[in-house]
Motif scaffolding. Sequence first.
Motif, PDB file in Angstrom:
ATOM      1  N   SER A  13      16.571 -15.776  50.660  1.00  0.00           N
ATOM      2  CA  SER A  13      16.612 -16.251  49.278  1.00  0.00           C
ATOM      3  C   SER A  13      15.687 -15.427  48.392  1.00  0.00           C
ATOM      4  O   SER A  13      15.985 -15.161  47.240  1.00  0.00           O
ATOM      5  CB  SER A  13      16.165 -17.714  49.202  1.00  0.00           C
ATOM      6  OG  SER A  13      17.029 -18.511  49.952  1.00  0.00           O
ATOM      7  N   ALA A  14      14.541 -15.066  48.931  1.00  0.00           N
ATOM      8  CA  ALA A  14      13.539 -14.377  48.112  1.00  0.00           C
ATOM      9  C   ALA A  14      13.819 -12.888  47.995  1.00  0.00           C
ATOM     10  O   ALA A  14      13.400 -12.252  47.028  1.00  0.00           O
ATOM     11  CB  ALA A  14      12.145 -14.606  48.698  1.00  0.00           C
ATOM     12  N   PHE A  15      14.554 -12.333  48.959  1.00  0.00           N
ATOM     13  CA  PHE A  15      14.670 -10.876  49.013  1.00  0.00           C
ATOM     14  C   PHE A  15      15.213 -10.216  47.747  1.00  0.00           C
ATOM     15  O   PHE A  15      14.600  -9.273  47.241  1.00  0.00           O
ATOM     16  CB  PHE A  15      15.491 -10.439  50.233  1.00  0.00           C
ATOM     17  CG  PHE A  15      15.654  -8.957  50.293  1.00  0.00           C
ATOM     18  CD1 PHE A  15      14.583  -8.145  50.665  1.00  0.00           C
ATOM     19  CD2 PHE A  15      16.845  -8.355  49.926  1.00  0.00           C
ATOM     20  CE1 PHE A  15      14.699  -6.778  50.664  1.00  0.00           C
ATOM     21  CE2 PHE A  15      16.972  -6.981  49.935  1.00  0.00           C
ATOM     22  CZ  PHE A  15      15.903  -6.182  50.307  1.00  0.00           C
ATOM     23  N   PRO A  16      16.348 -10.689  47.184  1.00  0.00           N
ATOM     24  CA  PRO A  16      16.849 -10.016  45.972  1.00  0.00           C
ATOM     25  C   PRO A  16      15.837  -9.976  44.825  1.00  0.00           C
ATOM     26  O   PRO A  16      15.777  -9.007  44.074  1.00  0.00           O
ATOM     27  CB  PRO A  16      18.080 -10.840  45.592  1.00  0.00           C
ATOM     28  CG  PRO A  16      18.554 -11.387  46.876  1.00  0.00           C
ATOM     29  CD  PRO A  16      17.310 -11.715  47.639  1.00  0.00           C
ATOM     30  N   PHE A  17      15.015 -11.048  44.700  1.00  0.00           N
ATOM     31  CA  PHE A  17      13.977 -11.027  43.670  1.00  0.00           C
ATOM     32  C   PHE A  17      13.009  -9.882  43.943  1.00  0.00           C
ATOM     33  O   PHE A  17      12.640  -9.124  43.049  1.00  0.00           O
ATOM     34  CB  PHE A  17      13.178 -12.337  43.669  1.00  0.00           C
ATOM     35  CG  PHE A  17      13.951 -13.530  43.232  1.00  0.00           C
ATOM     36  CD1 PHE A  17      14.286 -13.704  41.901  1.00  0.00           C
ATOM     37  CD2 PHE A  17      14.346 -14.488  44.150  1.00  0.00           C
ATOM     38  CE1 PHE A  17      14.992 -14.811  41.490  1.00  0.00           C
ATOM     39  CE2 PHE A  17      15.056 -15.603  43.749  1.00  0.00           C
ATOM     40  CZ  PHE A  17      15.378 -15.754  42.417  1.00  0.00           C
TER      41      PHE A  17
ATOM     42  N   LEU B 112      15.159 -21.801  45.612  1.00  0.00           N
ATOM     43  CA  LEU B 112      14.711 -20.602  44.886  1.00  0.00           C
ATOM     44  C   LEU B 112      15.844 -19.808  44.227  1.00  0.00           C
ATOM     45  O   LEU B 112      15.727 -19.432  43.060  1.00  0.00           O
ATOM     46  CB  LEU B 112      13.911 -19.710  45.843  1.00  0.00           C
ATOM     47  CG  LEU B 112      13.094 -18.596  45.212  1.00  0.00           C
ATOM     48  CD1 LEU B 112      12.032 -19.162  44.292  1.00  0.00           C
ATOM     49  CD2 LEU B 112      12.439 -17.753  46.302  1.00  0.00           C
ATOM     50  N   PRO B 113      16.967 -19.548  44.923  1.00  0.00           N
ATOM     51  CA  PRO B 113      18.006 -18.735  44.290  1.00  0.00           C
ATOM     52  C   PRO B 113      18.547 -19.345  43.001  1.00  0.00           C
ATOM     53  O   PRO B 113      19.049 -18.630  42.143  1.00  0.00           O
ATOM     54  CB  PRO B 113      19.118 -18.688  45.346  1.00  0.00           C
ATOM     55  CG  PRO B 113      18.421 -18.922  46.621  1.00  0.00           C
ATOM     56  CD  PRO B 113      17.296 -19.861  46.313  1.00  0.00           C
ATOM     57  N   TRP B 167      24.934 -17.034  47.891  1.00  0.00           N
ATOM     58  CA  TRP B 167      23.483 -16.893  47.850  1.00  0.00           C
ATOM     59  C   TRP B 167      22.895 -17.848  46.820  1.00  0.00           C
ATOM     60  O   TRP B 167      21.909 -18.505  47.048  1.00  0.00           O
ATOM     61  CB  TRP B 167      23.113 -15.439  47.521  1.00  0.00           C
ATOM     62  CG  TRP B 167      21.644 -15.217  47.506  1.00  0.00           C
ATOM     63  CD1 TRP B 167      20.837 -15.039  48.587  1.00  0.00           C
ATOM     64  CD2 TRP B 167      20.793 -15.184  46.355  1.00  0.00           C
ATOM     65  NE1 TRP B 167      19.544 -14.893  48.173  1.00  0.00           N
ATOM     66  CE2 TRP B 167      19.485 -14.982  46.815  1.00  0.00           C
ATOM     67  CE3 TRP B 167      21.010 -15.310  44.984  1.00  0.00           C
ATOM     68  CZ2 TRP B 167      18.394 -14.891  45.962  1.00  0.00           C
ATOM     69  CZ3 TRP B 167      19.921 -15.225  44.126  1.00  0.00           C
ATOM     70  CH2 TRP B 167      18.636 -15.018  44.617  1.00  0.00           C
TER      71      TRP B 167
END
Lengths: 265, 303
Positions: A13-17, B112-113, B167
């Motif tokens: 979830s955090a990776f694209p940010f 979060l997404p 996602w």
Amino acid sequence: MVYGLLIAFVLGSAFPFYWSFLVASRDSSMLTDTVPSLLPGANFLANAQRVFDSVPFWKALGNSVIVAGTVTLTTVLFSTLAGFAFAKLRFRGRDPLFLFVVATLAVPTQLGVIPLYLAMAEFGWANGVQAVIVPNLVTAVGVFWMRQYTVDALPFELVEAARMDGCSMIRVFWHVCLPAVRPAAAFLGMFTFMTSWNDFLWPLIVLNAENPTVQVALEKLQSGYYVDYSLVLAGTTLATIPILIVFVVLGRQIVAGIMQGAVKG
Amino acid sequence: MSRLSRWDVKYSPYLYIAPFFVLFGLVGLFPLLYTAYVSMFDWDLLGGDPVFVGADNYLALFSDNQFWTTLTNTLSIFVLSSGPQIVIAVLLAALLNSRLRAPTAWRVGVLLPYVASLVALGIIFANLFGPNYGLANNLLELVGLDRVDWQADRFASHVAIAVMVNWRWTGYNALIVLAAMQAIPKEIHEAATVDGAGPVRRFVSVTLPLLRPTLVFVVITSTIGGLQIFTEPKLFDAMPGSNNGGSSNQFQTITLYMYQSAFEGGHLGYASAIAWVLFLVVIAIATVNFLITRRLAAGSGVR
């Protein structure tokens, strides 16, 4: 095992940010590396500066704060009022009217943008933020959500007692109902703010490049002759920071509050 | 009781629910109906008197190849995104429902997404799934597979867009399902355990059937959202600012086509016909999904 899966999910979830910050902190040449380094570079501020030079980003931020702030306030207020009426007050036609609200959940109102645009042009509201605010003042999801929560969270006796003491309806709402449904109202507020901040199709139609919201400005940033990813992703990072702060500061309390309510109810 | 107070009791409820109904009438219902009216005209965005053409826009639509392409694209992306999303959301909710340390932190983590804007997301994923230098292709090459042209290949582009949708929405749906799971009384699970049901059996025969109303809600809302998908394909396009959904419309969705017809082409009548057909498709598929979900969830256990 459970923790492993959850950690994988949250990292995903955090990776694209993180990735967009990474590209924004370097220059676009890093994208040609087969195995790019996962450490940030030093160019973030320079790239951010270029964002402010390319599009009216301050104006966009201001507009988005005004739009999302207003829409959040009115949606929470009107949904809580309607939720209170549907859950705890007796009046003729209550149940069919509430069924109607539920039915409208299934209506894809986004498909009505063409007449809505014609109407806004007629009023002379096109290109103004009020054109983005007014259609979103209250939502069916909000009314539905607050009604469901109020049914369990507010005892009838409390409403009756306040009435006996001579409170007017609106005082009962303000002093008895509102405190009892605060967790749900806060949750609705957080979601409304995020939804409004991220809304795109309608603002893109009704606003122009000189007076955009953040999302419209981002799209303009991307639609140059070729895509300069360090510039564009610096823009997406800047646009995400305010809402990420709201989410990190308030998210824990709000999610905790609402889940407690669900356990009790 | 004074007269004023009686009025207060009688009419206040209507006053409290009025804002929703007034607003829905003005910006929800009326535009939708008016769309049907506009769709029967040759109506130009830049002005000029609209000319009544009856069903001509609809007839043109049915022989318009681009319309059929966009309809197929929309359905393909919808199937690729909604199915896996709901399955993963239910499993994720089950994980979150187990005994965890710091439960709230995990819940916030999976949400979060939802913070990411679709515009930012479209741009980021267009970059990750870039045809030449994207991270996705670099990873494929690293493990010895062929590079995929995520833009030009029709199916690959649908997969990339579906990944984007999944996602963003899986965590959100998981939290909704989780809230419903927590409302299931513990005694039911205890009774099933006493009867000798293992964890998997309990999940299938106790939890799933009791989640039925919530699953119906999640399926319906994701159907309505999924079929109107617009931002992701628009921003995914490697051609900046384009509304084509790829050079041969390989990932243009119906809503994107509607937007292009109305605000790039200026054909408001034709675009309204597209919107109205999509409206019927959404209602039809939502109804079918509603019936299927009800059957499936009902068929799998205690009644």
